[in-house]
Design a protein around this motif. Structure first.
Motif, PDB file in Angstrom:
ATOM      1  N   ILE A 101       6.157  -2.157  -3.029  1.00  0.00           N
ATOM      2  CA  ILE A 101       4.896  -2.795  -2.623  1.00  0.00           C
ATOM      3  C   ILE A 101       4.942  -2.915  -1.114  1.00  0.00           C
ATOM      4  O   ILE A 101       5.800  -3.615  -0.569  1.00  0.00           O
ATOM      5  N   GLN A 102       4.056  -2.200  -0.453  1.00  0.00           N
ATOM      6  CA  GLN A 102       4.018  -2.245   1.000  1.00  0.00           C
ATOM      7  C   GLN A 102       2.959  -3.265   1.436  1.00  0.00           C
ATOM      8  O   GLN A 102       1.767  -3.086   1.192  1.00  0.00           O
ATOM      9  N   VAL A 103       3.424  -4.376   2.014  1.00  0.00           N
ATOM     10  CA  VAL A 103       2.508  -5.431   2.464  1.00  0.00           C
ATOM     11  C   VAL A 103       1.937  -5.042   3.821  1.00  0.00           C
ATOM     12  O   VAL A 103       2.687  -4.723   4.751  1.00  0.00           O
ATOM     13  N   PRO A 201       7.154   5.311  -6.515  1.00  0.00           N
ATOM     14  CA  PRO A 201       5.749   4.919  -6.629  1.00  0.00           C
ATOM     15  C   PRO A 201       5.460   3.731  -5.719  1.00  0.00           C
ATOM     16  O   PRO A 201       6.288   2.830  -5.566  1.00  0.00           O
ATOM     17  N   THR A 202       4.280   3.747  -5.102  1.00  0.00           N
ATOM     18  CA  THR A 202       3.956   2.767  -4.064  1.00  0.00           C
ATOM     19  C   THR A 202       2.603   2.103  -4.330  1.00  0.00           C
ATOM     20  O   THR A 202       1.669   2.728  -4.836  1.00  0.00           O
ATOM     21  N   LEU A 203       2.528   0.839  -3.979  1.00  0.00           N
ATOM     22  CA  LEU A 203       1.307   0.048  -4.084  1.00  0.00           C
ATOM     23  C   LEU A 203       1.146  -0.706  -2.771  1.00  0.00           C
ATOM     24  O   LEU A 203       2.126  -1.191  -2.209  1.00  0.00           O
ATOM     25  N   GLU A 240      -3.190   2.839  -5.250  1.00  0.00           N
ATOM     26  CA  GLU A 240      -4.189   1.794  -5.082  1.00  0.00           C
ATOM     27  C   GLU A 240      -3.743   0.725  -4.088  1.00  0.00           C
ATOM     28  O   GLU A 240      -2.566   0.642  -3.717  1.00  0.00           O
ATOM     29  N   ALA A 241      -4.701  -0.085  -3.671  1.00  0.00           N
ATOM     30  CA  ALA A 241      -4.436  -1.210  -2.777  1.00  0.00           C
ATOM     31  C   ALA A 241      -5.030  -2.466  -3.394  1.00  0.00           C
ATOM     32  O   ALA A 241      -6.176  -2.469  -3.837  1.00  0.00           O
ATOM     33  N   GLN A 279       0.634  -7.598 -12.070  1.00  0.00           N
ATOM     34  CA  GLN A 279       0.273  -6.682 -13.151  1.00  0.00           C
ATOM     35  C   GLN A 279       0.276  -5.235 -12.663  1.00  0.00           C
ATOM     36  O   GLN A 279       0.745  -4.331 -13.368  1.00  0.00           O
ATOM     37  N   ALA A 280      -0.227  -5.016 -11.449  1.00  0.00           N
ATOM     38  CA  ALA A 280      -0.247  -3.660 -10.890  1.00  0.00           C
ATOM     39  C   ALA A 280       1.173  -3.149 -10.653  1.00  0.00           C
ATOM     40  O   ALA A 280       1.471  -1.972 -10.898  1.00  0.00           O
ATOM     41  N   ALA A 281       2.068  -4.027 -10.200  1.00  0.00           N
ATOM     42  CA  ALA A 281       3.463  -3.637  -9.982  1.00  0.00           C
ATOM     43  C   ALA A 281       4.138  -3.277 -11.303  1.00  0.00           C
ATOM     44  O   ALA A 281       4.916  -2.318 -11.385  1.00  0.00           O
TER      45      ALA A 281
END
Length: 371
Positions: A101-103, A201-203, A240-241, A279-281
């Motif tokens: 997860i890239q903040v 995988p990245t969010l 997605e973001a 949930q997305a993670a």
């Protein structure tokens, strides 16, 4: 348990988000770079509204949600691939997680220093992606060099690795992450052994300010930043973001549920975004949930997408998988619509499935086995 790493530049809200998501104060959050050095780790329950509804139907004594692990990793700066800042530590910690997860900072604040002097989320994303790609380039080049001799002598494994490395090098060199390379299923499987940072995988988590959540449809700076991140994520990474307000969620974590709901309502929103992020993670990790229910407990069980019924049964106990006979299945939606297992059976919605059945997210399951 699979791990999701929270990454980003210094002072973008990573540690505040980690504390909010894990409902702890493990991570030190401060207005200076590298206030996090060693990773903080927390177990996070996955929000699932289905559990309470199912528990009410079964009159369950307790509810057990699914969980995943979050890791708060030190902030990265330009030059990390060459050891700048905490570069080497940062990269090694990312290598150990299963998804990222890239903040991204999408809030303006004169009180919180930005390492680049101004808020520009796309630039920030490119700084991090560049460092990850450069680190991967170095790793792939080393692997290619290591396999040269074996490939020349006819070693099949060395040949396959060298061919994959030669395919990845120009892709990475063009500034594209390994995750977007056009690879066969066999090549993707082989790439897992390369442990590349950009293959994960990245969010993106767009961190907005307390007063921004209810104004993201207009022309506010935060709205423009969020739009830019979403466009970049879709065009360059196909991911997605999610919009979150780490500061709001940090404050909510100290309030009882009723007061938290009132606080959000006062801001004109229903959710700070953290539930959606968790949930997305969970789905980013390729995880899905099936449900069991009864008077004692209603529980969410974690499986991998595509798992068949015996493997899903094995999550409860290895004996269930070893002695699997069948799975009694009804979808959560059908069970709720019909109101009981008996009515679901009458309507033909309760069915028996065998060993080849792929368990779906939201299946309510009872396994039959014999050991």
């Amino acid at each position: 348990m699979l791990k999701t790493g929270i990454v980003g530049l210094p002072n973008v809200g990573k540690s505040t988000l980690f504390n909010a998501v894990t409902r702890t104060r493990k991570a030190h959050a401060a207005n200076f770079p590298f206030c996090t050095i060693e990773p903080n780790v927390g177990i996070v329950n996955v929000p699932d509204e289905r559990l309470q509804k199912l528990a009410d139907l079964s009159k369950s004594e307790k509810i057990l949600p699914a969980a995943i692990e979050f890791v708060d990793i030190a902030g990265l700066v330009a030059g990390a691939s060459e050891g700048e800042g905490l570069g080497n530590q940062f990269l090694s910690h990312i290598r150990e997680v299963d998804a990222i997860i890239q903040v991204v900072r999408c809030f303006e604040s004169e009180d919180i220093h930005h390492v680049s002097g101004a808020v520009d989320p796309v630039r920030d994303i490119e700084v991090i992606n560049t460092e990850l790609i450069l680190a991967d380039l170095g790793a792939v080049k080393k692997r290619a060099d290591r396999n040269q001799k074996g490939a020349r002598s006819g070693d099949k494994a060395a040949k396959a690795e060298l061919a994959l490395a030669e395919k990845l090098l120009p892709h990475l060199d063009s500034g594209k992450p390994a995750l977007t390379a056009d690879l066969s299923s066999e090549e993707k499987e082989l790439m897992h052994g390369f442990f590349l940072l950009t293959s994960k995988p990245t969010l993106f988590a767009c961190n907005v300010g307390e007063n921004d959540l209810s104004h993201l449809d207009g022309d506010s700076p935060a709205a423009k930043h969020v739009k830019a991140v979403r466009e970049y994520a879709g065009q360059h990474l196909g991911c997605e973001a999610v919009v979150i307000s780490a500061q709001i969620e940090s404050e909510l974590s100290e309030l009882p549920p009723e007061e938290a709901a009132e606080f959000l309502a006062g801001l004109g929103v229903n959710d700070s975004g953290v539930s959606q992020l968790i949930q997305a993670a969970y789905h980013l990790l390729g995880l899905r949930t099936y449900l069991t229910t009864g008077p004692k407990e209603t529980r969410a069980w974690t499986i991998n997408a595509g798992d068949k019924a015996p493997a899903a049964a094995g999550v409860i106990h290895s004996d269930f998988e070893r002695g699997f006979i069948a799975a009694q299945i009804v979808s959560f939606v059908d069970l709720m619509a019909l109101g009981s297992e008996a009515k679901a059976r009458e309507a033909g919605k309760l069915r028996l499935e065998g060993k080849e059945y792929v368990v779906q997210d939201g299946d309510v399951v009872e396994f039959r086995f014999n050991v």
